[in-house]
Design an enzyme around this catalytic site. Structure first.
Site: not given
Length: 379
Positions: A92, A155, A249, A259, A270
């Site tokens: 990513q 991420h 979210e 949070y 997963y």
């Protein structure tokens, strides 16, 4: 142009909540009479972030292709902008978020987030440089922020947004394998960062003295926030973040707030393994909205124009994946609260980013190898 069907769409399980309170009933489906078609603006390979210049020209990043410039009204392809540092582009990782400096008209400063380093040691990096008058290069490129090192290519967060006071917010993912560190304010894994435009630390940051947390940290307990929008009218900072399997979210980000990830979550791993058996806990904020199943939200903006009847003042979030992804979500707001949501373009495109252009229209960047498109309202 690709015509889109009349709406409504089926709503997903989601919740209207206030911070640190239990979730309410599922968010109702909003239904509008507005229809849209997609009109291609420019081809792009894995576009990630977009920023419009005042004249309507477009800067955008491609995950592996760097920074690109597309002149307003041009029929030619986008051209590369030189000067951006090399990026680590596995998984990513790559060239990610982008924002113009709030004084761009005078300074021509452009801020770019990217993944920097190697497979064994890499991090989220934010740099800034001055865009030349011909938009061919960034000059005087300097480092603004560099996150903690990790040994994974997942991420990164990497959305950027400026506040009214000129400070810069940066989202940083927890690198997946460092999920537990999202709860530690002393690291930058799983955080929203706040710095001055030159990278220095604002004196009113919650951990500015560096004793209880990293001075750059503004909020913590995040997983992978890939949507960020600062509402200059209300001073509200909105963010979307990826949950695991379920539990994406939408949050209002406030100073020093926890949070919850991974101590509380509406999703599971997963593999099906339970990450936490708690969806709420004292001292941990609840989302304004959450998705089960996931949509993999990425990109977030608020419509401030009158181009689309009935949509002014609503948030728009891209969806990229998951059982209910491939969607642009209109998040219906009233007095700053979520009152409903509407799924647009369901099943058509994986949307990586959504922004409003200077012409008042919404533009979306598709996740894979399609391009950047303008949303044109129907008759």
């Amino acid at each position: 142009m690709t015509p889109l069907p009349r709406l409504p769409m089926i709503a997903l399980a989601a919740a209207l909540m206030t911070a640190c309170s239990p979730p309410a009933a599922t968010t109702p489906t909003s239904v509008s009479e507005t229809t849209v078609t997609l009109e291609e603006v420019v081809g792009a390979e894995q576009p990630w972030g977009m920023a419009f210049l005042p004249d309507g020209s477009l800067l955008f990043t491609e995950k592996a292709g760097g920074l690109k410039y597309f002149a307003a009204g041009s029929s030619a392809a986008a051209v590369a902008v030189a000067g951006v540092p090399p990026a680590f582009t596995e998984g990513q990782a790559g060239y990610l978020g982008i924002a113009l400096g709030p004084d761009f008209a005078e300074s021509r400063l452009v801020y770019v987030a990217l993944s920097s380093g190697t497979a064994e040691a890499n991090s989220t990096l934010v740099v800034r440089g001055r865009l030349t008058e011909d938009a061919s290069a960034l000059e005087g490129v300097e480092e603004v922020f560099r996150g903690d090192l990790r040994e994974t290519a997942y991420h990164y967060g990497s959305r950027l947004a400026f506040a009214n006071d000129g400070t810069l917010f940066i989202t940083v993912g927890e690198g997946y394998v460092h999920m537990q560190e999202a709860q530690d304010p002393k690291t930058t894994h799983g955080k929203v960062i706040r710095v001055n435009p030159d990278g220095s630390i604002p004196a009113d940051n919650p951990f500015a003295d560096g004793v209880a947390g990293n001075p750059a940290v503004w909020s913590y307990g995040h997983r992978n926030p890939q949507g960020l929008y600062y509402d200059g009218m209300s001073g509200t900072l909105w963010a979307t973040e990826h949950g695991p399997k379920g539990g994406d979210e939408l949050n209002i980000i406030t100073k020093g707030t926890n949070y919850g990830w991974p101590a509380i979550t509406y999703g599971i791993d997963y593999s099906g393994k339970i990450i936490s058996d708690k969806t709420e806990a004292p001292g941990m904020a609840q989302p304004e909205l959450y998705w089960v199943p996931s949509i993999a939200p990425s990109g977030l903006t608020m419509l401030t124009s009158d181009v689309y009847p009935g949509w002014k003042g609503d948030l728009f979030a891209g969806g990229m994946n998951g059982p209910s992804g491939l969607v642009l979500v209109r998040i219906d707001l009233q007095d700053g609260k979520v009152i409903g949501k509407e799924d647009l373009m369901k099943g058509e495109y994986a949307i990586r980013d959504v922004v409003q252009g200077p012409d008042g229209y919404l533009y979306v960047a598709t996740k894979d190898f399609d391009g950047i498109f303008k949303l044109v309202p129907g008759e």
